[in-house]
Scaffold this active site. Structure first.
Site, short mmCIF file in Angstrom:
data_model
loop_
_atom_site.label_atom_id
_atom_site.label_comp_id
_atom_site.label_asym_id
_atom_site.label_seq_id
_atom_site.Cartn_x
_atom_site.Cartn_y
_atom_site.Cartn_z
CB SER A 155 -0.84 -0.03 1.29
OG SER A 155 -1.45 1.22 1.53
CE1 TYR A 168 -4.53 -2.22 4.96
CE2 TYR A 168 -3.16 -0.32 4.44
CZ TYR A 168 -3.98 -1.35 4.03
OH TYR A 168 -4.23 -1.54 2.68
N1 LIG Z 1 -8.75 -0.68 -1.38
C1 LIG Z 1 -7.75 0.08 -1.09
O1 LIG Z 1 -7.89 1.31 -0.99
C2 LIG Z 1 -6.37 -0.48 -0.93
C3 LIG Z 1 -5.26 0.40 -1.01
C4 LIG Z 1 -3.97 -0.12 -0.89
C5 LIG Z 1 -3.81 -1.47 -0.66
N2 LIG Z 1 -4.89 -2.28 -0.55
C6 LIG Z 1 -4.66 -3.72 -0.33
O2 LIG Z 1 -5.17 -4.43 -1.44
C7 LIG Z 1 -5.48 -5.77 -1.05
C8 LIG Z 1 -6.81 -6.17 -1.63
O3 LIG Z 1 -7.84 -5.41 -1.03
P1 LIG Z 1 -9.12 -4.86 -1.83
O4 LIG Z 1 -8.93 -3.42 -1.99
O5 LIG Z 1 -9.36 -5.69 -3.05
O6 LIG Z 1 -10.29 -5.08 -0.73
P2 LIG Z 1 -11.46 -6.17 -0.62
O7 LIG Z 1 -11.93 -6.10 0.78
O8 LIG Z 1 -12.45 -5.96 -1.70
O9 LIG Z 1 -10.73 -7.55 -0.93
C9 LIG Z 1 -9.97 -8.24 0.01
C10 LIG Z 1 -10.26 -9.72 -0.14
O10 LIG Z 1 -9.45 -10.45 0.80
C11 LIG Z 1 -10.27 -11.43 1.43
N3 LIG Z 1 -9.67 -11.75 2.74
C12 LIG Z 1 -9.66 -10.98 3.85
N4 LIG Z 1 -9.06 -11.63 4.87
C13 LIG Z 1 -8.67 -12.83 4.37
C14 LIG Z 1 -8.02 -13.93 4.94
N5 LIG Z 1 -7.65 -13.94 6.25
N6 LIG Z 1 -7.75 -15.00 4.17
C15 LIG Z 1 -8.13 -15.02 2.86
N7 LIG Z 1 -8.78 -13.99 2.26
C16 LIG Z 1 -9.05 -12.91 3.02
C17 LIG Z 1 -11.65 -10.79 1.52
O11 LIG Z 1 -12.69 -11.73 1.70
C18 LIG Z 1 -11.73 -10.06 0.19
O12 LIG Z 1 -12.26 -10.88 -0.83
C19 LIG Z 1 -5.37 -5.78 0.46
O13 LIG Z 1 -4.15 -6.36 0.85
C20 LIG Z 1 -5.39 -4.33 0.84
O14 LIG Z 1 -4.75 -4.07 2.06
C21 LIG Z 1 -6.16 -1.81 -0.69
#
Ligand SMILES: NC(=O)c1ccc[n+]([C@@H]2O[C@H](COP(=O)([O-])OP(=O)(O)OC[C@H]3O[C@@H](n4cnc5c(N)ncnc54)[C@H](O)[C@@H]3O)[C@@H](O)[C@H]2O)c1
Length: 276
Positions: A155, A168
């Site tokens: 991130s 985080y």
């Molecule tokens: N959305 C943002 O703004 C953002 C920004 C920077 C980084 N990220 C990172 O991107 C990645 C993906 O997130 P996203 O934005 O697609 O959000 P999201 O919540 O849509 O997707 C995350 C997915 O991970 C799954 N998950 C959560 N905990 C889990 C576990 N213990 N085991 C297996 N699966 C699990 C959830 O069910 C979900 O399908 C994450 O690592 C997040 O930290 C997100």
């Protein structure tokens, strides 16, 4: 249409959001997919995790590209569940070449207000979960001798401090340390390891009430619309967030042989958040 032809990708957090976009984008370019997700909630996280129908949607979208997919329920906190998903993936596809350690959660609180459980769940999922993921897949990658590419989803909070998300930020910085060590360890096997660093991405992780309230504590009932100005202010480019496919395009590049000599890199997909 063939930038990762013949490769197999293992993706965590694959049921929706960025994980789904990675599966679909990689499949569009010729990869078969092993997709895992928790498919159940985490107590200290205020928005719901994905469900079976979300993972089924991912499968449908991958199959629509003509590629194959194996889906499994697995919690990245549970090494055994990842190892059995890897075994099932190998049984179906024989090898795994690309790993996207993407599963993650978000929760909020000042450093001194976070509960021990919230801190622990965050570290267990967002940091240890990525270590579990590579630990589950790497033995087969090394043994196959085909090289490969590992992409850890960090991130912008993996490269700078941000208020209200100490747990985080610590976990996402930790991924950079993991990546830098692993890149050295697996380079002799022609396996590359990189991190991607998205700014806010339009997924359920941020498009939910708890985030609206964090960004607009001045409003009684804030909506997505109310968050746009504050989120745009984080980025140099005038957008509040990027789309999952923007991150998927970067992951595709890192997964493909186009990046064959790129390892140990921290790649922002951040609309200029880090340069601001
Ligand atoms: N959305 C943002 O703004 C953002 C920004 C920077 C980084 N990220 C990172 O991107 C990645 C993906 O997130 P996203 O934005 O697609 O959000 P999201 O919540 O849509 O997707 C995350 C997915 O991970 C799954 N998950 C959560 N905990 C889990 C576990 N213990 N085991 C297996 N699966 C699990 C959830 O069910 C979900 O399908 C994450 O690592 C997040 O930290 C997100």
């Amino acid at each position: 249409m063939s930038r990762v032809e013949g490769k197999v990708a293992f993706v965590t957090g694959a049921a929706r959001g960025q994980g789904r976009a990675f599966c679909v984008r990689l499949a569009e370019e010729g990869a078969d997919i092993v997709a895992v997700d928790i498919l159940g909630d985490v107590d200290t996280v205020l928005y719901p995790m994905a469900r079976q129908q979300d993972l089924d949607e991912t499968a449908k979208a991958v199959e629509a590209t003509g590629r194959r997919i194996v889906t499994r329920q697995a919690d990245v906190r549970d090494l055994g569940s990842l190892q059995s998903a890897v075994a099932d993936g190998l049984a179906a596809f024989d090898h795994i070449d690309v790993v996207c350690a993407n599963a993650g959660v978000a929760s909020f609180g000042t450093t001194w207000e976070l509960t021990e459980q919230s801190w622990q769940d965050m570290l267990d999922i967002n940091l240890t979960g990525a270590w579990h993921t590579v630990k589950a897949v790497l033995p087969s990658m090394v043994e196959a001798g085909r090289g490969g590419s590992i992409v850890l989803t960090s991130s912008t909070a993996g490269l700078k401090g941000m208020a209200n998300i100490a747990h985080y930020t610590a976990a996402k910085h930790g991924l950079v340390g993991l990546m830098r060590t692993l890149a050295n360890e697996v380079a002799p096997h022609r396996i590359r390891v990189n991190t991607v660093h998205p700014t806010n991405v339009a997924t359920d992780m941020i498009l939910n009430d708890s985030t609206f309230r964090l960004f607009r504590p001045d409003l009684a009932d804030p909506s997505q619309e109310d968050m746009i100005d504050a989120m745009t202010g984080l980025n140099a480019l005038p957008v509040p967030w990027v789309e999952p496919r923007d991150v998927a395009n970067a992951v595709l590049f890192l997964a493909s042989d186009e990046s064959r000599y790129i390892t140990g890199a921290t790649l922002p997909v951040d609309a200029g958040c880090l340069v601001k």
